[in-house]
Design an enzyme around this catalytic site. Structure first.
Site, PDB file in Angstrom:
ATOM      1  N   ASP A  28      -6.968  -9.762 -10.287  1.00  9.71           N
ATOM      2  CA  ASP A  28      -5.879 -10.609 -10.768  1.00  9.71           C
ATOM      3  C   ASP A  28      -5.700 -10.343 -12.258  1.00  9.71           C
ATOM      4  O   ASP A  28      -6.481 -10.811 -13.091  1.00  9.71           O
ATOM      5  CB  ASP A  28      -6.215 -12.077 -10.523  1.00  9.71           C
ATOM      6  CG  ASP A  28      -5.075 -13.009 -10.909  1.00  9.71           C
ATOM      7  OD1 ASP A  28      -4.092 -12.532 -11.509  1.00  9.71           O
ATOM      8  OD2 ASP A  28      -5.174 -14.215 -10.626  1.00  9.71           O
ATOM      9  N   ASP A  36      -5.443  -6.188  -5.450  1.00  9.01           N
ATOM     10  CA  ASP A  36      -4.420  -7.213  -5.329  1.00  9.01           C
ATOM     11  C   ASP A  36      -5.110  -8.568  -5.461  1.00  9.01           C
ATOM     12  O   ASP A  36      -6.319  -8.686  -5.209  1.00  9.01           O
ATOM     13  CB  ASP A  36      -3.678  -7.112  -4.003  1.00  9.01           C
ATOM     14  CG  ASP A  36      -2.254  -7.641  -4.133  1.00  9.01           C
ATOM     15  OD1 ASP A  36      -1.343  -6.828  -4.372  1.00  9.01           O
ATOM     16  OD2 ASP A  36      -2.052  -8.869  -4.028  1.00  9.01           O
ATOM     17  N   CYS A  44      10.888  -4.404  -8.921  1.00 12.57           N
ATOM     18  CA  CYS A  44      12.058  -4.262  -8.058  1.00 12.57           C
ATOM     19  C   CYS A  44      13.074  -5.331  -8.435  1.00 12.57           C
ATOM     20  O   CYS A  44      13.716  -5.939  -7.583  1.00 12.57           O
ATOM     21  CB  CYS A  44      11.679  -4.342  -6.582  1.00 12.57           C
ATOM     22  SG  CYS A  44      10.797  -5.839  -6.103  1.00 12.57           S
ATOM     23  N   GLY A  81       0.764  -1.240   0.000  1.00 12.41           N
ATOM     24  CA  GLY A  81       0.000   0.000   0.000  1.00 12.41           C
ATOM     25  C   GLY A  81       0.791   1.284   0.000  1.00 12.41           C
ATOM     26  O   GLY A  81       0.194   2.369  -0.039  1.00 12.41           O
TER      27      GLY A  81
END
Length: 466
Positions: free
Chosen positions: A332, A305, A402, A285
């Site tokens: 999804d 999510d 990431c 979040g």
């Protein structure tokens, strides 16, 4: 009596190495049984440090045990790992206490027959310090001789020496350092591994829905917590002393723990008051709250999510932040687009290998393998295509990971653009801290690197629906 932190660390490491839990879950489970804050902290330090230096520790265990670690009983192996870590890296811990507790843990874990081995290995290593038998780096004169050559053109023996040093002494998977050596060269790869092996300072993002950086800095100082402005993230603070999570402000919603590189992603969406925004992979979040603040809590922010547990975490973050503009859904993207083309901005912070966050989660380096970037890229491309269907003409689509690996980053964006002619790349442009322009690469992507920016490796690409 065995020190509570050591037995807890052993149990947590066992959970991780047996794949029964990931590092955060394993630590959460064992820490819940430790009433003393100091024991909880030491447990975390031992387990995280052991995973960070696992390859070097295993090399030392194998040397002093005179056998491959794969030939050791898994229980004994993990006892030796946490104990060698303490002997090598924690100078404030008495050697006798480490060795005695290791022997007792071996005994109480039902491996009485191995107590002699445990004692002998640790005593031998202790006597050998500080001259430990770890692979050395390549000689300086040899490095100077190949300074003008790419790594692929180095002599084979020198290449092998470099990989042994980086994979064993610097404790990174050989397949991963070989990738970095080919792309960035030896000096950058050494700097990258050194960055990953240093414990990360705590980074906070100021929740501007509730406060500002100056006010929060003052309130933290009143609680013996010192911070300094983040170098790149405009609303980021880096903790230099104290622990804000142990103060009454921890549950105030005035700040959230968020890596500085991660804080640079949400601004790429250009969320503004009155916009319709979709945060498609929103948990936990931090980026959702950042966009809610940019929207001044006006407009519509849908945060989704796919996993129920992650949604619960997202709901807690949103409520604590006061992000009233946010509406949560189960979504999804691998199953298609949940909406039509109605959003001004859409963020896909895609599930990825996480190889850019090894510093904060050292377990990832051992959990991932060389096939994972390609495997996940196919899923990421499918998710990006689904998200694109929700962007209105003129709207903005941001793809982020990431991960350090191009298969999950540039290659996904290139594949998407090749099959989506109504989208074009938009150079990343937003205001931030000093030197922010250095994080934008030649292709216009946000790209942070440990060796270049002292940040975790994050990627962000902004695309516009024409």
């Amino acid at each position: 009596m065995i020190a509570p932190a050591r037995i807890a660390a052993f149990r947590a490491l066992q959970a991780v190495t047996s794949r029964a839990a990931d590092l955060p879950d394993a630590l959460h489970r064992v820490r819940s049984g430790l009433p003393d804050r100091r024991d909880r902290a030491l447990t975390g330090e031992i387990v995280t440090g052991t995973l960070r230096w696992l390859a070097a520790l295993d090399h030392l265990v194998a040397h002093f045990a005179d056998r491959p670690v794969t030939k050791l009983d898994p229980v004994v192996r993990d006892v030796l790992r946490i104990s060698v870590y303490q002997l090598v890296h924690l100078d404030r811990v008495p050697t006798s206490a480490v060795v005695n507790d290791a022997v007792e843990i071996t005994r109480t874990a039902g491996r009485r027959h191995a107590t002699g081995l445990t004692n002998a290995v640790l005593r031998a290593l202790s006597r050998a310090q500080p001259d430990l038998p770890l692979p050395p780096p390549p000689p300086e004169d040899a490095l100077a001789a190949v300074a003008s050559l790419s790594f692929s053109n180095w002599p084979d023996q020198l290449r092998q020496t470099a990989v042994r040093f980086l994979s064993t002494t610097q404790s990174h998977p050989a397949w991963l350092v070989e990738r970095w050596l080919d792309r960035y060269g030896y000096a950058a790869t050494v700097a990258w591994t050194e960055f990953n092996n240093r414990p990360a300072r705590l980074s906070l993002r100021v929740n501007t829905l509730r406060t500002d950086a100056e006010t929060l800095t003052t309130r933290l100082a009143e609680r013996a917590v010192s911070v300094e402005p983040a170098r790149y993230a405009p609303n980021g603070l880096v903790v230099t002393a104290g622990n804000p999570l142990l103060t009454d402000l921890a549950s105030s919603g005035d700040f959230f723990v968020q890596d500085e590189a991660s804080q640079l992603i949400a601004p790429l969406v250009h969320a503004a008051p009155g916009h319709r925004v979709f945060d498609a992979c929103a948990a936990p979040g931090g980026k959702t709250v950042s966009m809610a603040a940019a929207m001044a809590n006006r407009g519509l922010l849908v945060a989704g999510d796919a996993r129920e547990r992650r949604l619960a975490l997202l709901a807690e973050t949103v409520e604590q932040a006061g992000a009233g503009v946010a509406h949560l859904i189960a979504a999804d993207l691998t199953r298609g687009a949940p909406f039509g083309p109605v959003f001004d901005g859409v963020l896909v912070d895609a599930p990825c290998t996480g190889l850019g966050t090894i510093r904060r989660d050292p377990e990832i380096r051992w959990r991932r393998g060389p096939d994972d970037p390609d495997r996940l890229a196919a899923r990421q491309l499918a998710m990006l295509r689904s998200a694109a269907a929700t962007v209105r003409p003129g709207g903005r689509l941001v793809y982020a990971t990431c991960s350090s690996e191009p298969e999950e980053n540039e290659r996904v964006v290139e594949a998407f653009l090749a099959s989506s002619p109504t989208f074009r790349q938009q150079p990343s442009d937003f205001k931030g801290g000093v030197g922010l322009t250095s994080t934008i690469d030649a292709a216009g992507h946000l790209r942070t690197y440990p060796h270049a920016h002292a940040l975790d490796a994050f990627f962000g690409a902004a695309l516009v629906h024409e």
